[in-house]
Motif scaffolding. Structure first.
Motif, short mmCIF file in Angstrom:
data_model
loop_
_atom_site.label_atom_id
_atom_site.label_comp_id
_atom_site.label_asym_id
_atom_site.label_seq_id
_atom_site.Cartn_x
_atom_site.Cartn_y
_atom_site.Cartn_z
N LEU A 130 0.83 -1.20 0.00
CA LEU A 130 0.00 0.00 0.00
C LEU A 130 0.87 1.25 0.00
O LEU A 130 0.64 2.19 -0.77
CB LEU A 130 -0.92 0.01 1.22
CG LEU A 130 -1.96 -1.12 1.33
CD1 LEU A 130 -2.79 -0.93 2.59
CD2 LEU A 130 -2.84 -1.17 0.11
N ALA A 131 1.86 1.28 0.88
CA ALA A 131 2.72 2.45 0.99
C ALA A 131 3.51 2.66 -0.30
O ALA A 131 3.66 3.80 -0.77
CB ALA A 131 3.67 2.29 2.18
N ALA A 132 4.01 1.59 -0.88
CA ALA A 132 4.81 1.71 -2.10
C ALA A 132 3.97 2.22 -3.27
O ALA A 132 4.49 2.91 -4.16
CB ALA A 132 5.43 0.36 -2.45
N ALA A 133 2.68 1.91 -3.28
CA ALA A 133 1.82 2.32 -4.39
C ALA A 133 1.57 3.82 -4.38
O ALA A 133 1.50 4.46 -5.44
CB ALA A 133 0.49 1.57 -4.32
N ILE A 134 1.42 4.43 -3.20
CA ILE A 134 1.07 5.84 -3.12
C ILE A 134 2.29 6.75 -2.99
O ILE A 134 2.25 7.92 -3.36
CB ILE A 134 0.10 6.08 -1.93
CG1 ILE A 134 -0.54 7.48 -2.02
CG2 ILE A 134 0.79 5.89 -0.60
CD1 ILE A 134 -1.45 7.69 -3.21
N ARG A 135 3.39 6.21 -2.49
CA ARG A 135 4.55 7.06 -2.17
C ARG A 135 5.06 7.88 -3.36
O ARG A 135 5.36 9.07 -3.20
CB ARG A 135 5.68 6.20 -1.58
CG ARG A 135 6.79 7.05 -0.94
CD ARG A 135 7.87 6.17 -0.35
NE ARG A 135 7.38 5.38 0.76
CZ ARG A 135 7.38 4.04 0.79
NH1 ARG A 135 7.84 3.36 -0.25
NH2 ARG A 135 6.91 3.39 1.84
N PRO A 136 5.19 7.33 -4.56
CA PRO A 136 5.70 8.16 -5.67
C PRO A 136 4.83 9.38 -5.98
O PRO A 136 5.32 10.35 -6.54
CB PRO A 136 5.71 7.18 -6.85
CG PRO A 136 5.76 5.82 -6.24
CD PRO A 136 4.96 5.92 -4.98
N VAL A 137 3.55 9.30 -5.63
CA VAL A 137 2.63 10.40 -5.91
C VAL A 137 2.76 11.52 -4.88
O VAL A 137 2.70 12.70 -5.22
CB VAL A 137 1.17 9.90 -5.95
CG1 VAL A 137 0.19 11.04 -6.20
CG2 VAL A 137 1.01 8.81 -6.99
N VAL A 138 2.98 11.16 -3.60
CA VAL A 138 2.84 12.14 -2.52
C VAL A 138 4.10 12.35 -1.69
O VAL A 138 4.11 13.25 -0.83
CB VAL A 138 1.69 11.73 -1.57
CG1 VAL A 138 0.37 11.68 -2.32
CG2 VAL A 138 1.97 10.40 -0.88
N ASP A 139 5.14 11.56 -1.88
CA ASP A 139 6.36 11.77 -1.10
C ASP A 139 6.81 13.22 -1.25
O ASP A 139 6.87 13.77 -2.35
CB ASP A 139 7.46 10.84 -1.59
CG ASP A 139 8.77 11.10 -0.89
OD1 ASP A 139 8.90 10.73 0.29
OD2 ASP A 139 9.67 11.72 -1.53
N ALA A 140 7.13 13.85 -0.13
CA ALA A 140 7.41 15.29 -0.12
C ALA A 140 8.51 15.67 -1.10
O ALA A 140 8.44 16.71 -1.77
CB ALA A 140 7.76 15.74 1.29
N ARG A 141 9.54 14.84 -1.19
CA ARG A 141 10.63 15.16 -2.12
C ARG A 141 10.16 15.12 -3.57
O ARG A 141 10.48 16.02 -4.37
CB ARG A 141 11.79 14.17 -1.91
CG ARG A 141 12.98 14.42 -2.83
CD ARG A 141 13.73 15.67 -2.46
NE ARG A 141 14.78 15.99 -3.42
CZ ARG A 141 15.78 16.83 -3.18
NH1 ARG A 141 15.86 17.44 -2.01
NH2 ARG A 141 16.69 17.08 -4.10
#
Length: 378
Positions: free
Chosen positions: A346-357
């Protein structure tokens, strides 16, 4: 590169939890540029007051007025911005001025552009465009003109961009989509067992959120034999309605109001929960849904607005209808499946969209292009 952010909403000493998603958008840029934040806003209230104390912004000027006419509020907002600009620290050499929340601060955007003399960008988070500001007043044309001047527009979702362009009509400005930013160091999965039947909801509880629906769905789930419990965090105008729903459904022992929650506390609640529940008639993005997914927690949410752009059945349960029956059926049907979803996936799926960097890099690319276009034009 030095960016001046003029924000209409921001955490302040009157409302410390106001729109943290705007602060996170700005702060995500910190590693890539120098940011100065001016919180300048005219708000309707019972009496005149001017608040200068800054909680998170570099400078705060919140003018409260009992006046209700749109035009007067717009003129006061423009005057406040012009005064702040003329009394700014002139040692700071800004490359771009980024307005966050267009109305009422940008109601005289053409005048502000001439006086400021720097490239401008507007970042928008507000869902009100979809509703046409709930008004048919002629003053809407003044709002529409904000988006007819060619000033680049950043929105947190394609859904919000479409709402604004539909509301404003042509000519359309250049549009860029930059999602809300999530601190994935804080909102990340942890080696904890999620507790079956323990659900979590957090928001500023006011329209278009639907917290009463959640309370009623928990009651119906329990009537079906599910050991469903709900913990609700946050404040807002709908708190009395939530309390009334708890009393009416007899859910005192199963629905708990925990008040305002720090980001750390919210992340801990998410990691322990069976799922995050988020019922709303509309969302431009929904940062809390993204935060839950970053924590590895499935999301059950209304299939509306910007949520539709990232929430799939693989990440939780999109609910197509905001009725108690539809919500109860979705949670009951997916009860066991939600518990089997892998937090890391779940985390890996959304992280590229919303990761602050990642968000900051996309955001900064827009600001650099605006500054470069202005330099070429000169």
């Amino acid at each position: 590169m030095h960016v001046l952010h003029i924000v209409g909403w921001y955490p302040n000493h009157l409302k410390p939890f106001e729109t943290p998603f705007i602060e996170r958008h700005v702060r995500a840029l910190d590693p890539l540029c120098t940011n100065t934040v001016g919180h300048l806003d005219v708000r309707q209230g019972d009496r005149w007051s001017l608040h200068r104390r800054s909680l998170k912004a570099d400078r705060t000027l919140i003018l409260t007025t009992p006046l209700r006419r749109w035009l007067l509020v717009e003129l006061m907002a423009t005057g406040l911005i012009l005064w702040a600009w003329l009394t700014r620290d002139r040692r700071l050499r800004h490359a771009v001025v980024n307005f966050h929340i267009a109305y009422p601060n940008c109601a005289r955007l053409g005048l502000l552009r001439r006086v400021i003399g720097l490239p401008l960008v507007v970042t928008e988070h507000w869902s009100i465009y979809r509703l046409g500001f709930k008004s048919g007043a002629k003053g809407l044309d003044r709002i529409r003109r904000i988006f007819h001047l060619g000033v680049p527009l950043i929105t947190v979702s394609r859904a919000l961009a479409d709402d604004i362009l539909t509301f404003a009509g042509p000519p359309h400005p250049p549009v860029h989509v930059v999602a809300n930013a999530v601190d994935t160091a804080l909102f990340g999965p942890a080696p904890l067992e999620r507790e079956p039947g323990r659900f979590f909801a957090i928001a500023t509880w006011r329209h278009p959120k639907r917290p009463v629906l959640l309370v009623e769905a928990i009651a119906l789930l329990r009537a079906r034999g599910r050991d469903a419990r709900l913990r609700i965090a946050g404040g807002g105008a709908d708190l009395p309605a939530i309390r009334e729903a708890i009393a009416r459904t007899g859910m005192h022992e199963h629905v708990t109001l925990i008040g305002q929650a720090t980001p750390e506390a919210a992340a801990a609640e998410m990691r322990r929960s069976h799922a995050l529940l988020h019922a709303s008639d509309y969302e431009t993005f929904s940062a809390v849904c993204a935060e839950a997914l970053c924590c590895g927690t499935p999301v059950v949410a209304s299939h509306v607005g910007g949520i539709r752009e990232y929430l799939t059945p693989a990440l939780g349960s999109p609910v197509p209808e905001n009725s108690v029956e539809a919500w109860t059926e979705a949670i009951d049907r997916d009860w066991d499946r939600l518990l089997t979803l892998d937090p890391a996936v779940l985390a890996a799926a959304i992280r590229p969209v919303v990761d602050a960097r990642s968000v900051a890099e996309r955001y900064m690319a827009v600001l650099r292009s605006v500054a470069a276009a202005n330099a070429i034009a000169r």
